[in-house]
Design a protein around this motif. Structure first.
Motif, mmCIF file in Angstrom:
data_model
loop_
_atom_site.group_PDB
_atom_site.id
_atom_site.type_symbol
_atom_site.label_atom_id
_atom_site.label_comp_id
_atom_site.label_asym_id
_atom_site.label_seq_id
_atom_site.Cartn_x
_atom_site.Cartn_y
_atom_site.Cartn_z
ATOM 1 N N SER A 146 0.837 -1.208 0.000
ATOM 2 C CA SER A 146 0.000 0.000 0.000
ATOM 3 C C SER A 146 0.867 1.252 0.000
ATOM 4 O O SER A 146 0.561 2.233 -0.701
ATOM 5 C CB SER A 146 -0.922 0.007 1.224
ATOM 6 O OG SER A 146 -1.881 -1.022 1.152
ATOM 7 N N ALA A 148 2.152 1.881 -3.461
ATOM 8 C CA ALA A 148 1.116 2.399 -4.351
ATOM 9 C C ALA A 148 0.866 3.878 -4.074
ATOM 10 O O ALA A 148 0.757 4.690 -5.009
ATOM 11 C CB ALA A 148 -0.170 1.600 -4.177
ATOM 12 N N SER A 159 3.905 4.936 -11.811
ATOM 13 C CA SER A 159 3.780 3.489 -11.832
ATOM 14 C C SER A 159 4.815 2.859 -10.910
ATOM 15 O O SER A 159 5.785 3.488 -10.512
ATOM 16 C CB SER A 159 3.959 2.949 -13.255
ATOM 17 O OG SER A 159 5.271 3.217 -13.700
ATOM 18 N N ASP A 160 4.553 1.592 -10.575
ATOM 19 C CA ASP A 160 5.502 0.747 -9.830
ATOM 20 C C ASP A 160 5.462 -0.593 -10.547
ATOM 21 O O ASP A 160 4.569 -1.408 -10.302
ATOM 22 C CB ASP A 160 5.064 0.618 -8.376
ATOM 23 C CG ASP A 160 6.046 -0.193 -7.539
ATOM 24 O OD1 ASP A 160 6.786 -1.011 -8.128
ATOM 25 O OD2 ASP A 160 6.068 -0.024 -6.308
ATOM 26 N N LEU A 209 4.849 -3.836 -8.583
ATOM 27 C CA LEU A 209 3.758 -3.880 -7.596
ATOM 28 C C LEU A 209 2.760 -4.975 -7.931
ATOM 29 O O LEU A 209 2.351 -5.761 -7.056
ATOM 30 C CB LEU A 209 3.049 -2.527 -7.530
ATOM 31 C CG LEU A 209 1.875 -2.450 -6.542
ATOM 32 C CD1 LEU A 209 2.358 -2.626 -5.111
ATOM 33 C CD2 LEU A 209 1.131 -1.124 -6.685
ATOM 34 N N SER A 210 2.364 -5.053 -9.187
ATOM 35 C CA SER A 210 1.390 -6.063 -9.601
ATOM 36 C C SER A 210 1.917 -7.474 -9.359
ATOM 37 O O SER A 210 1.194 -8.340 -8.850
ATOM 38 C CB SER A 210 1.058 -5.867 -11.085
ATOM 39 O OG SER A 210 0.168 -6.877 -11.536
ATOM 40 N N CYS A 216 1.856 -8.271 -5.641
ATOM 41 C CA CYS A 216 0.484 -8.528 -5.191
ATOM 42 C C CYS A 216 0.036 -9.925 -5.637
ATOM 43 O O CYS A 216 -0.655 -10.632 -4.894
ATOM 44 C CB CYS A 216 -0.472 -7.478 -5.753
ATOM 45 S SG CYS A 216 -0.317 -5.851 -4.976
ATOM 46 N N VAL A 257 -5.908 -6.030 -8.085
ATOM 47 C CA VAL A 257 -4.740 -5.181 -8.297
ATOM 48 C C VAL A 257 -3.924 -5.701 -9.474
ATOM 49 O O VAL A 257 -3.433 -4.932 -10.306
ATOM 50 C CB VAL A 257 -3.865 -5.132 -7.021
ATOM 51 C CG1 VAL A 257 -2.580 -4.351 -7.288
ATOM 52 C CG2 VAL A 257 -4.633 -4.492 -5.870
ATOM 53 N N LEU A 299 -3.403 2.876 -10.940
ATOM 54 C CA LEU A 299 -2.780 2.741 -9.642
ATOM 55 C C LEU A 299 -3.678 3.250 -8.516
ATOM 56 O O LEU A 299 -3.580 2.785 -7.374
ATOM 57 C CB LEU A 299 -1.442 3.478 -9.623
ATOM 58 C CG LEU A 299 -0.385 2.948 -8.648
ATOM 59 C CD1 LEU A 299 -0.190 1.449 -8.818
ATOM 60 C CD2 LEU A 299 0.921 3.688 -8.842
ATOM 61 N N ALA A 346 -5.840 0.452 -7.729
ATOM 62 C CA ALA A 346 -5.047 -0.552 -7.032
ATOM 63 C C ALA A 346 -4.884 -0.179 -5.559
ATOM 64 O O ALA A 346 -4.974 -1.034 -4.667
ATOM 65 C CB ALA A 346 -3.678 -0.694 -7.693
ATOM 66 N N ALA A 347 -4.635 1.126 -5.291
ATOM 67 C CA ALA A 347 -4.475 1.575 -3.908
ATOM 68 C C ALA A 347 -5.748 1.329 -3.100
ATOM 69 O O ALA A 347 -5.689 0.950 -1.926
ATOM 70 C CB ALA A 347 -4.093 3.057 -3.877
#
Length: 426
Positions: A166, A169, A183-184, A187-188, A191, A382, A388, A391-392
């Motif tokens: 979190s 994000a 973007s990250d 991150l995907s 997750c 996510v 994003l 996603a957060a």
């Protein structure tokens, strides 16, 4: 912090060698001093003469003092370890009732206060409730694992990882260039890794078969020996046995322990075509039970046996001359002579353990699993989205699901039911 001070007998009903009376709350130390005149140092025990307000001696008892928040409830606590006679216990409880600001505890109130003060989380409280109700060794070990924080530690790890996701994000959103969300890239993927881990845990055996009993369903056509087998396994007459087809109209459940495994042995109506309305209802129930059984004992023709992952083909009434031939893959059993019963129980126990969590392993109950499912679904969303900000929000929903799992939020509807399972003094 609770404003009321409560007390209760926390050990078994007298008479007993020793009875333990617990007091917790803001007036606990004051109440202890009223009876014992002086209290020992915190977390020390000392012998004291207990007296009521009139100065009459009640008992010579071992007195322990605990100062909040370093106590089982997070509050000030006094324990009185008295002699376990009924008259002594009643006299001490009466003396406590006469003190201002004290009242009898409700069932589970000590544990509820421990939960509300943060000494335990909801999963540990559920484990303690299961421990109090445990009737077999496997139930005791599973409940103890939960009560000692086995699931709590696992969830804390998930929460810490989720909080990190979190934060990543939110950082990507906050520090993006104006007009660009940012973007990250990993991150995907991260997750997805956590979602897969939650999924693997959800695929593990649940705790309900351990608590309620593994459902062992005995099924087959009429007069195939189902009720006789039930009685032979149970060791007593639980089901009516006749040579009249259709005697068993509805299922009969017999709770047992086989090889230390709690089971619910279920006799069902004979499977056949019938024009009689009540019998048809019983037959339909029998078919549904056979399909949902954890372990199926089939006493009919092997070719007619329902498809099932854990199935034992039982060649019943093996003592009869016309039943001498045993079909391949079937186990010959006689409810009359007992032949084959030991082998049947051994195989049944082996299959039953497949639906149980391993000894000492953490296992979800339905409530806990439902919140893990919520968290996994949020993490899977996510992985599926590119926005994003969405996603957060899904990561926040996953954190909220874990908070409900541990009791940090949104569990008021389950607390009364949970703590109502406890006895007085817990």
């Amino acid at each position: 912090m609770n404003s009321e001070t409560i007390f209760a007998l926390s050990s078994g009903r007298p008479p007993a060698a020793v009875s333990v009376i617990r007091i917790t709350g803001p007036r606990a130390h004051e109440a202890g001093m009223r009876l014992a005149r002086t209290l020992p140092e915190p977390r020390h025990a000392a012998v004291r003469i207990l007296r009521d307000d009139m100065g009459e001696v009640l008992d010579e008892a071992l007195v322990l003092r605990f100062d909040g928040p370093h106590s089982s409830t997070g509050e000030d606590v006094v324990e009185l370890h008295c002699h376990g006679g009924r008259a002594i216990v009643d006299a001490v409880l009466l003396a406590l009732r006469d003190l201002h600001g004290l009242r009898d505890a409700l069932p589970g109130e000590f544990t509820r206060r421990a939960f509300e003060s943060g000494r335990i989380d909801l999963t540990e409280a559920e484990g303690l409730a299961d421990l109090l109700e445990a009737e077999t060794e496997t139930q005791r070990k599973a409940a103890l694992t939960l009560a000692e924080g086995g699931l709590k530690r696992i969830v804390e790890n998930w929460q810490a990882r989720l909080l990190g996701l979190s934060a990543r994000a939110e950082a990507a959103i906050d520090y993006a260039d104006e007009g660009d969300v940012g973007s990250d890239p990993s991150l995907s993927d991260d997750c997805g890794v956590l979602a897969a881990e939650l999924g693997a845990w959800l695929d593990r055996p649940r705790v309900e078969p351990l608590k309620d009993g593994v459902r062992i369903v005995v099924a087959g056509p009429p007069n195939s020996g189902k009720s006789s087998l039930i009685n032979a396994i149970a060791g007593q007459e639980k089901a009516i046995v006749t040579d009249i087809p259709g005697t068993t109209r509805d299922h009969i459940e017999v709770p047992l322990s086989i090889g230390g495994v709690p089971v619910l042995l279920t006799d069902t109506a004979g499977l056949r075509e019938s024009e009689e309305r009540v019998e048809r209802i019983g037959i339909e129930r029998a078919r549904n039970l056979a399909q949902s059984a954890d372990v199926l004992l089939w006493l009919g023709d092997p070719e007619d046996a329902p498809v099932h992952d854990r199935r034992i083909l039982v060649h019943s009434r093996a003592d009869l001359a016309e039943r001498f031939h045993v079909p391949e893959g079937s186990l010959a059993v006689s409810s009359v002579t007992g032949a084959g019963l030991r082998e049947l129980l051994s195989e049944t126990s082996r299959l039953a353990t497949e639906v149980l969590p391993g000894e000492g392993e953490v296992a979800f109950n339905r409530r806990q699993a439902s919140h893990v499912i919520e968290a996994r679904e949020a993490l899977q969303r996510v992985v599926a989205v590119e926005d994003l900000e969405l996603a957060a929000e899904d990561l926040r929903l996953a954190r909220s699901a874990f908070d409900r799992l541990t009791g940090r939020a949104g569990v008021e509807d389950v607390l009364d039911a949970l703590f109502g399972r406890f006895c007085l003094g817990k």
